[in-house]
Scaffold this active site. Structure first.
Site, PDB file in Angstrom:
ATOM      1  N   MET A   1     -11.427  25.391   0.955  1.00  0.00           N
ATOM      2  CA  MET A   1     -10.257  26.233   1.228  1.00  0.00           C
ATOM      3  C   MET A   1     -10.324  26.717   2.663  1.00  0.00           C
ATOM      4  SD  MET A   1     -11.379  29.434  -1.100  1.00  0.00           S
ATOM      5  CE  MET A   1     -12.915  30.276  -0.878  1.00  0.00           C
ATOM      6  N   SER A   2      -9.174  27.189   3.128  1.00  0.00           N
ATOM      7  CA  SER A   2      -9.130  27.757   4.471  1.00  0.00           C
ATOM      8  C   SER A   2      -8.331  29.057   4.387  1.00  0.00           C
ATOM      9  CB  SER A   2      -8.456  26.776   5.435  1.00  0.00           C
ATOM     10  OG  SER A   2      -7.134  26.546   5.016  1.00  0.00           O
TER      11      SER A   2
ATOM     12  N   ASP B   1       0.853  -1.185   0.000  1.00  0.00           N
ATOM     13  CA  ASP B   1       0.000   0.000   0.000  1.00  0.00           C
ATOM     14  C   ASP B   1       0.885   1.229   0.000  1.00  0.00           C
ATOM     15  OD1 ASP B   1      -2.611  -0.882  -0.100  1.00  0.00           O
ATOM     16  OD2 ASP B   1      -2.509  -1.551   1.991  1.00  0.00           O
TER      17      ASP B   1
ATOM     18  N   GLU C   1      -0.597  18.775   6.664  1.00  0.00           N
ATOM     19  CA  GLU C   1      -0.269  19.573   5.495  1.00  0.00           C
ATOM     20  C   GLU C   1      -0.023  21.022   5.910  1.00  0.00           C
ATOM     21  OE1 GLU C   1      -2.828  17.501   5.642  1.00  0.00           O
ATOM     22  OE2 GLU C   1      -2.806  16.196   3.878  1.00  0.00           O
TER      23      GLU C   1
ATOM     24  N   PHE D   1     -11.138  25.050   7.111  1.00  0.00           N
ATOM     25  CA  PHE D   1     -11.423  24.346   5.868  1.00  0.00           C
ATOM     26  C   PHE D   1     -12.766  23.646   5.994  1.00  0.00           C
ATOM     27  CE2 PHE D   1     -11.403  20.499   3.354  1.00  0.00           C
ATOM     28  CZ  PHE D   1     -10.922  20.917   2.132  1.00  0.00           C
TER      29      PHE D   1
ATOM     30  N   ASP E   1      -6.016  -4.670   5.789  1.00  0.00           N
ATOM     31  CA  ASP E   1      -6.659  -4.604   7.093  1.00  0.00           C
ATOM     32  C   ASP E   1      -8.174  -4.582   7.000  1.00  0.00           C
ATOM     33  OD1 ASP E   1      -6.749  -2.132   5.985  1.00  0.00           O
ATOM     34  OD2 ASP E   1      -5.693  -1.102   7.606  1.00  0.00           O
TER      35      ASP E   1
ATOM     36  N   THR F   1     -16.373  24.737   0.949  1.00  0.00           N
ATOM     37  CA  THR F   1     -15.555  25.809   0.386  1.00  0.00           C
ATOM     38  C   THR F   1     -14.256  25.283  -0.216  1.00  0.00           C
ATOM     39  OG1 THR F   1     -14.444  26.153   2.490  1.00  0.00           O
ATOM     40  CG2 THR F   1     -16.417  27.480   2.079  1.00  0.00           C
TER      41      THR F   1
ATOM     42  N   LYS G   1      -6.216  29.827   1.044  1.00  0.00           N
ATOM     43  CA  LYS G   1      -5.453  28.821   0.303  1.00  0.00           C
ATOM     44  C   LYS G   1      -6.313  27.573   0.208  1.00  0.00           C
ATOM     45  CE  LYS G   1      -2.986  25.844   3.502  1.00  0.00           C
ATOM     46  NZ  LYS G   1      -3.293  26.049   4.889  1.00  0.00           N
TER      47      LYS G   1
END
Lengths: 680, 548
Positions: free
Chosen positions: A385-386, A312, A353, A379, A516, A383, A397
Site C-alpha cells: 500500500m501507499s 495478447d 494507476e 508503495f 515477443d 506493505t 490506499k
C-alpha cells in the site's frame, strides 16, 4: 513511423516516370529463360516471334501492327512486374548503404569487416558505432537508433538478459557500450533477408499462386487447342464456299498465321497472367509499407485464411494500464471524503494507476511540494500500500487485505464490494484513514476504444478472436465480455498457448498470433501466421514468419486484411480476364468467317469497321488493359471487412460483369480510331 | 398445352422421388450389411468386403474390371456365330467389335452396327445388357468414391470398388429394371426370344417382323443412361417405345438416378442443402436447354417447318415435336444417347442444342455417376475463382482446393474438349469427314457431333456420315475409351487427395456453396467455359447454318 490503423497506403498510384525507369528492366525480362516462369506470357512471346517472322516474309501494314502490339503485350506484362519490384529496390538500396563498410570490433581486440562475422562471435559496440550484425546483448545496456530498419527515430533501449536483448545489424548505438554475441550466419542477417524480400529476388511462388497458375495453364491449353484445331475446319469451310473473297483473316490455306496467333493471344488469360506476379510482389510490399516484414509469400497468403486470432490482452485489447473508474464509499462515509482522501494519497503516486485516481477525483490540483507537512509513503511490495501521513491523520490506499489489516477494522461491507469488483474484472483498492475504512477505488482494465467494433467486424469476416492474458479466469472473463472477444485463455503460460494453437489447428483452423519473448517462440513457430515484435528476442523473430518493425500487436488485424486483399485481387482479375473473352469472340469470329458465311456477320454486334480493324482492336485492347490494370494490381482491390457472400456479390458485379461489358466498349472505341489507318 | 403437361409432370415426378430415392441410394452405399446374393458374389470374385481401398487400388480395380469387360465383350462379338441364339448372323468384324466393346463398357453405347441385323439375342442379353448394368454401376461407384473423399476426415481410403459395384447393381439397378421391364411389356414392348416372323402385308409384300428380349434391355438402356437400342431405330422404333406414356417413362428412367445422386451427395457430406445446390445447377441448365430445344423446333426457321407449323421432319408423329425435342435434350443432357427422333433433321439451332448439351460435359444431370462427378469438378473450378474473391484460399465443403486438386480438376476439364477438338480436326485433316453429302456447315456439324458424342460417352448420333469404317471405329473407340477412363482416374485421384485432408470448419468468412448466388455462378462458369472452348467450331457448324 508507427502507422495508424486506417491510414491509407499510397501504393496504387504510379507516376509515368516510374514506368519509364522500369522499362529497361522490362525489356531484359524478355529473355525466354525468364519468361519460362510465366507460361501464359511465354506463349504470347512465342506468338510474337512467329508473327514477326510472318511479317518479314509477307509484309503488310496489318501484319506489322499486330506484331508490334503482340510484343507490346509481353513488354507490358514485364513492366507490371518490374514496376512492382522497383518499389522494393529503392528500399533495398538504402538498406544496403547502411550495411556497407561496417567494421566489427571483436571482444579479443581484432577488427574485421562485418561481412566476415561468424555465428557465435562476440563483438563490442560503443556509442556512435554501427552494430555489425544480428545478435543478442550479453553485457551492458545502451540506447540504440533503429531508424535504419524501422523508420522510427526515437531510440530504443537494448540490454542484456530478458526480452529486450536482441539487436539488429545496421542499427546504431547512441549511448553507452554493449557486448553482443552474433546470432546470424554471414550473409543471412536480418538486413540481408530484408533486402532479398523487398527486391523480390528470391521470390518463391506461393501455394495458391501455383494452383492459380495451373488453372491458367489449363485454360491456355484449351484455347490453344480450340484455335489450332480450328484450322482444318476453316479450310473445309473455305473450300465449301470457294467463291467467297479472301480476307486478311482467311484464305484457301485457312486462317492466316497472324490471325491465329492474335486469336490465341486474345483468348488465353493474358491479363491475369501478366499481373499475377506483380500482385504477389505488391502484397508483400503493402506489408513492408506498414512496417511488417513477411519472411515468405506463403505467410501473407495464410494471413488471408486465418480463422483464429490470438491477441495478447495488454497493449492489444486494453490500454495496458488499469485506470480508476469509480469511487465506492462504505459505512456511510460521504463520497466527498473518500474522493478527497483518495486524491491526497495519490498525489505523489506517479504510476498510471495513481495518476488516474487523481484524474478521476477531478479536484483542484495540489502539488505535493506545496504541502510541506505531508509525508508521502511510497508503495512497497512488502506493505502493498501507499499513502500520506498528514499532521492530523494518516491515509493509506492499497490491496484490500493489507489496508484492512492496517486499519484494523474488518468490515463485511468492504469485503463484499471488493469481491464484486474482482468479479467484474477490476482491481479494488481500499482507501482508509486512521481508524476507519473510507471506501474502495474501482480500478479497471480499460479496453481500447473501437476494439469491440473491430472484433464484431472480425466475427462478420468469420474470424474468431481469442484474448490471451495472465489474469485469473474471473478477471479475464469480465474483460473478454467487455471487449467482445469470442474466447479467452486465462493465466496463460507459453505451453497453454501452444496447446491452444494445436487444438485449433486440429479442428482445421488457421491461427495467427503475435509474440515477443523467447518463451513465445514455440507458439510462434506453430502458428500459421506468427508475427514477432521487432523489440522481441532473436529467438522469437526466428520462430515467427513475420516481423513487425513497429512492434504493434494490433497490426495483426491489418495483416489479415492485407492477406485477404491479396487473394481477392487475384480472384477478381482472373474473373475479369476470363470474362473479357466473350467480347473478343464477338469481335474475332465474325471477322474471320463472315466472308465465308455472311450470316455470321450478325455476330458482329459491335459493328466493327473491317475484319482487320476488328482483330487489331481486340489485340490492342488486350494489351492496353494490362497497363490500365497495373495500378489496381499494385494497390489491390478495395477491401471492406464483410461476410463472404457480400464480398463475392460485390466483386462479381464489378469484375465479372465489368469484365463482360468493358471490352465491348473498349474494342469499339479502339476500332473507331484505327479504322482511319490506311490498309486496315 | 400437352407439351407443358408432358414436361411439367416429368419435373414433378423427379421432384417427388428426389428425397426418397436419393435416401435409398445413400443407404445402399453406406450400409454395412451384405445380403446373400452379394456375399455369393464376393466369394466367387474372391473379395473381402470389409477391406477399404486407397484411391490407387480403387482406380486399378475400375480399370482392371473394365479392361476385362472390353476383352470379354470383344471376344463375344467375334465369336457370336458359334454360340446359341445367334439367329444365323455373322461374327462382327474386328474394328466394329472393338468399337462396340469399348462403347458399351464406357457407358457410351455408340452403335456402329444395326442391332436387329448384326447381332444375335445371346450377345444382346449377356454381352451388351450386362455391360449396360455394370458400366452404369461403375460410374455411380466412382461418383460415390469422390463424395466419400469430400466427406472423409484424414483417411487414406475411399471404400471398396467391388462392394460398391455389386451393391449398386443388385440393390438399385436390378430391382428397378425388373419393375420397368414389366411395365414396358404391359405397354407393348416386345419381350421374347423369337428370331422374328415373316408376314405378307396388305399390299402383298413380305415384311420381317422382328422379335427379341427388348423390354428387359430397354429398361437398363434408360436407367443406366446407356442408350444402346435393341433396334437400329432405337427409341423411335414402336417395339422399343410404343406410346406417348412409354416415352414419358423412358425419360423418367433416364433422369431418375442422375437427378437423385445429389441427394446422396448432400447426405454423405452431412448437409442436404449442398445436395440441393448441386441439383439446382443441374435443373437450371436442363430446363434452359429443354426450353430452348423445344422453342427452336416449334418456331424453327426454314420453309418446310414454317409450312408444317413446326419442324416435323425426322420425328415420330406419335411423340410430336415436344415429345421428340424434350427427348433429344434429355438424352444428351445425360450420357444416354437413346433417340426417338432424327437429330440430323432438326433445325440448325435445334440440332445445336444436343451438341451443346454434350459439350457442357453432360452434367445436367449427366450420366449415372459421371454427371455428379462432372458437376463437382465444375463446382471445384468455380470455387477456386470465386473463393479467391472472398479473400480466402479456396475451399469446398471444408476441403482446400490447392495445387494438387487444381491440377486434377483442370486436367479433367481438359480431356473431353481436347478429344472432341482434336478428333474433329483430325477427321477433316485426314479427309475422313464422310461422303459428298456431308458438305458445308451441316457436314461439319455431323463430324463435330460424332466426336462430341463419343468423347462425352453419350452415344447418340447426328448421323449422316458412314462411321463403320476402320478409321472411324478406331478414332471414336479411342475417344470413348479415353473420354471415360482418364477422367475417372483423375476423379479418384482427386477423391484420394480430398480424403487425406482435414476439414476446415465453416464460418462467416467461408464462401457459401449452397446459396442461389453460387448456383448461378456454377451455371455461369459452366456455360462460359464451354462457350469459349467450342464457339469457333460451333460458328462454322450450326451457327453458320442457322444464320444463313
Amino acid at each position: 513511423m508507427t502507422m495508424l490503423l486506417d491510414k491509407p497506403v499510397s501504393a496504387g498510384t504510379i507516376a509515368p516516370a516510374q514506368l519509364r525507369r522500369s522499362l529497361p528492366q522490362a525489356l531484359t525480362k524478355l529473355d525466354p529463360r525468364t519468361m519460362w516462369r510465366n507460361p501464359v506470357m511465354l506463349i504470347v512471346e512465342i506468338g510474337a516471334v512467329f508473327t514477326t517472322v510472318l511479317s518479314i516474309a509477307d509484309p503488310s501494314v496489318f501484319a506489322w501492327i499486330i506484331t508490334g502490339w503482340l510484343w507490346l503485350t509481353v513488354v507490358f506484362a514485364n513492366l507490371a512486374e518490374a514496376v512492382a519490384e522497383g518499389r522494393g529496390k529503392a528500399q533495398a538500396a538504402a538498406l544496403r548503404a547502411a550495411k556497407q563498410d561496417t567494421v566489427a570490433y571483436l571482444k579479443n581486440g581484432r577488427e574485421i569487416p562485418a561481412t566476415e562475422l561468424h555465428l557465435g562471435d562476440v563483438v563490442v559496440v560503443e556509442a556512435g558505432q554501427v552494430i555489425p550484425g544480428d545478435g543478442d546483448v550479453i553485457e551492458g545496456i545502451a540506447s540504440v537508433d533503429e531508424s535504419a530498419i524501422t523508420g522510427e527515430s526515437a531510440p530504443v533501449i537494448r540490454e542484456s538478459g530478458g526480452d529486450r536483448s536482441a539487436v539488429t545489424g545496421g542499427t546504431k548505438v547512441l549511448s553507452d557500450r554493449i557486448v553482443v554475441r552474433i546470432t546470424q550466419r554471414p550473409g543471412e542477417s536480418f538486413v540481408d533477408r530484408m533486402i532479398a524480400l523487398v527486391e523480390g529476388a528470391n521470390r518463391q511462388k506461393t501455394p495458391n499462386e501455383i494452383a492459380l497458375n495451373i488453372l491458367l495453364a489449363a485454360l491456355t491449353i484449351i484455347f490453344l487447342l480450340s484455335v489450332v484445331t480450328l484450322q482444318p475446319l476453316a479450310i473445309f469451310s473455305k473450300a465449301f464456299q470457294a467463291a467467297a473473297p479472301d480476307t486478311v483473316a482467311l484464305n484457301a490455306d485457312g486462317v492466316t498465321g497472324i490471325v491465329l496467333v492474335s486469336l490465341i493471344v486474345c483468348l488465353i488469360p493474358t491479363t491475369i497472367g501478366a499481373l499475377l506476379s506483380a500482385i504477389g510482389i505488391a502484397g508483400m510490399d503493402r506489408l513492408v509499407q506498414r512496417n511488417v516484414l513477411a519472411m515468405s509469400g506463403r505467410a501473407v497468403e495464410a494471413a488471408g485464411d486465418v480463422t483464429t486470432l490470438l491477441l495478447d490482452k495488454t497493449g492489444t485489447i486494453t490500454l495496458g494500464n488499469r485506470q480508476a473508474a469509480e469511487f465506492v464509499p462504505v459505512n456511510g462515509v460521504p463520497l466527498s471524503s473518500l474522493v478527497e482522501a483518495a486524491h491526497l494519497s495519490s498525489l505523489a503516486d506517479e504510476t498510471p494507476e495513481g495518476r488516474s485516481v487523481v484524474q478521476l477525483a477531478a479536484l483542484p490540483s495540489r502539488e505535493p511540494g506545496l504541502m510541506p507537512d505531508a509525508v508521502f509513503v511510497p508503495f512497497t511490495a512488502q506493505t502493498r500500500m501507499s499513502g500520506v501521513d498528514l499532521p492530523d491523520r494518516q491515509i493509506r490506499k492499497g490491496a484490500a487485505v493489507a489496508v484492512l489489516k492496517w486499519a484494523g477494522k474488518p468490515s463485511p461491507e468492504v469485503t463484499e464490494i471488493v469481491d464484486r469488483i474482482s468479479d467484474e474484472g477490476g482491481t479494488p483498492l481500499v482507501v482508509a484513514e486512521t481508524g476507519r475504512v473510507l471506501g474502495v477505488i474501482h480500478l479497471k482494465d480499460v479496453v481500447k476504444p473501437g476494439m469491440r467494433e473491430r472484433f464484431a467486424e472480425m466475427r462478420r469476416m468469420g474470424i474468431r478472436t481469442v484474448m490471451i492474458t495472465g489474469d485469473n479466469p474471473r478477471t479475464a472473463a469480465a474483460i473478454a465480455a467487455e471487449a467482445g472477444v469470442d474466447d479467452f485463455l486465462a493465466e496463460a503460460t507459453p505451453e497453454d498457448k501452444l496447446a491452444y494453437i494445436k487444438k485449433e489447428q486440429d479442428g482445421g483452423r488457421l491461427v495467427a498470433m503475435t509474440g515477443d519473448g523467447t518463451n513465445d517462440a514455440p507458439a510462434l513457430a506453430q502458428a500459421d501466421v506468427g508475427v514477432a515484435m521487432n523489440t522481441g528476442t532473436s529467438a522469437a523473430k526466428e520462430a515467427g514468419n513475420m516481423v513487425d518493425l513497429d512492434s504493434d500487436p494490433t497490426k495483426l488485424i491489418e495483416i489479415v486484411e492485407i492477406g485477404k486483399q491479396l487473394l481477392i485481387t487475384r480472384g477478381a482479375l482472373t474473373t475479369f480476364s476470363i470474362s473479357n473473352d466473350i467480347a473478343k469472340y464477338f469481335a474475332i469470329i465474325p471477322a474471320m468467317f463472315a466472308a465465308v458465311y455472311p450470316g455470321l456477320d450478325a455476330l458482329n454486334i459491335m459493328r466493327l469497321h473491317s475484319p482487320g480493324s476488328a482483330i487489331l482492336s481486340a489485340v490492342i485492347f488486350n494489351a492496353l488493359i494490362i497497363v490500365a490494370l497495373i495500378p489496381l494490381a499494385l494497390r489491390g482491390v478495395r477491401y471492406r471487412p464483410s461476410s463472404a457472400s457480400a464480398l463475392l456479390r460485390r466483386n462479381l458485379w464489378i469484375y465479372g460483369l465489368g469484365g463482360v461489358v468493358l471490352p465491348f466498349l473498349g474494342i469499339k472505341l479502339i476500332d473507331l480510331l484505327i479504322q482511319f489507318i490506311p490498309g486496315i | 398445352m400437352t407439351g407443358w403437361i408432358f414436361a411439367g409432370s416429368l419435373v414433378l415426378a423427379l421432384v417427388a422421388v428426389y428425397r426418397p430415392f436419393g435416401d435409398y441410394l445413400h443407404r445402399v452405399v453406406t450400409g454395412t450389411r451384405h445380403n446373400v446374393v452379394e456375399r455369393g458374389v464376393y466369394r466367387v470374385v474372391g473379395v473381402e468386403p470389409g477391406t477399404e481401398q486407397s484411391w490407387g487400388v480403387y482406380a486399378r480395380s475400375v480399370l482392371a474390371f473394365s479392361a476385362v469387360s472390353i476383352l470379354f465383350l470383344f471376344l463375344f462379338l467375334r465369336l457370336q456365330d458359334k454360340l446359341w441364339l445367334s439367329l444365323g448372323v455373322d461374327p462382327v468384324n474386328p474394328h466394329v467389335a472393338w468399337n462396340t466393346a469399348v462403347s458399351f463398357v464406357s457407358n457410351t453405347n455408340w452403335q456402329a452396327y444395326a442391332g436387329e441385323s448384326a447381332l444375335g439375342h445371346l450377345v444382346q442379353m449377356d454381352g451388351l445388357a450386362v455391360q449396360n448394368f455394370v458400366s452404369a454401376a461403375v460410374g455411380i461407384a466412382v461418383a460415390v468414391a469422390l463424395v466419400r473423399g469430400f466427406a472423409a476426415k484424414k483417411t487414406a481410403t475411399l471404400g471398396n470398388f467391388w462392394v460398391d459395384l455389386t451393391r449398386i447393381t443388385v440393390r438399385v439397378l436390378l430391382p428397378v429394371c425388373v419393375l420397368a421391364t414389366l411395365v414396358f411389356m404391359v405397354a407393348g414392348v416386345v419381350q421374347n426370344l423369337s428370331g422374328g416372323t415373316d408376314v405378307t402385308t396388305l399390299t402383298g409384300a413380305t415384311q420381317h417382323i422382328t422379335g427379341g428380349p427388348v423390354a428387359s434391355q430397354e429398361a437398363i438402356k434408360l436407367l443406366g443412361t446407356n442408350g444402346g437400342g435393341f433396334y437400329n431405330a432405337n427409341s423411335a422404333h414402336p417395339f422399343e417405345n410404343p406410346t406417348t406414356w412409354t416415352n414419358w417413362l423412358q425419360m423418367f428412367l433416364i433422369l431418375l438416378i442422375p437427378f437423385s445422386l445429389p441427394r446422396l451427395f448432400g447426405r454423405m457430406v452431412g448437409q442436404n442443402r449442398q445436395g440441393y445446390a448441386v441439383v439446382a445447377v443441374m435443373a437450371v441448365l436442363a430446363l434452359a436447354s429443354v426450353a430452348l430445344t423445344v422453342a427452336f423446333e416449334v418456331h424453327g426457321a426454314g420453309t418446310v417447318p414454317q409450312a408444317a407449323g413446326a419442324a416435323m421432319e425426322g420425328k415420330e408423329t406419335r411423340f410430336g415435336v415436344t415429345g421428340s425435342a424434350v427427348y433429344a435434350a434429355v438424352t444428351t443432357l445425360t450420357s444416354t444417347g437413346a433417340v426417338n427422333s432424327f437429330h440430323d433433321s432438326y433445325t440448325s439451332f435445334g440440332g445445336m442444342m444436343p451438341l451443346v448439351n454434350m459439350m457442357l460435359g453432360e452434367v445436367a444431370p449427366g450420366g449415372t455417376g459421371s454427371g455428379l462427378y462432372g458437376l463437382l469438378i465444375l463446382a471445384i473450378i468455380t470455387v477456386f475463382v470465386a473463393g479467391l474473391m472472398v479473400g480466402r484460399t479456396p475451399e469446398y465443403l471444408g476441403k482446400k482446393i490447392g495445387a494438387r486438386e487444381m491440377k486434377l480438376a483442370s486436367s479433367y476439364f481438359l480431356i473431353t474438349p481436347a478429344l472432341v477438338l482434336t478428333g474433329t480436326a483430325a477427321a477433316f485433316a485426314t479427309g475422313n469427314n464422310g461422303t459428298a453429302l456431308n458438305v458445308g456447315p451441316h457436314g461439319l456439324s455431323e463430324v463435330l457431333y460424332a466426336f462430341t458424342s463419343a468423347a462425352n460417352n453419350n452415344g447418340s448420333a447426328f448421323a449422316g456420315i458412314t462411321v463403320n469404317t476402320l478409321w472411324w471405329d478406331t478414332a471414336l473407340g479411342l475417344a470413348m475409351l479415353l473420354g471415360r477412363f482418364l477422367p475417372m482416374v483423375l476423379v479418384l485421384a482427386l477423391a484420394g487427395s480430398l480424403a487425406r485432408q482435414k476439414v476446415t470448419p465453416e464460418s462467416e468468412g467461408t464462401l457459401p456453396t449452397h446459396q442461389p448466388l453460387f448456383v448461378g455462378l456454377v451455371v455461369g462458369v459452366t456455360v462460359v467455359l464451354v462457350a469459349l472452348t467450342f464457339l469457333p467450331a460451333l460458328a462454322l457448324g450450326p451457327i453458320a447454318e442457322g444464320l444463313s
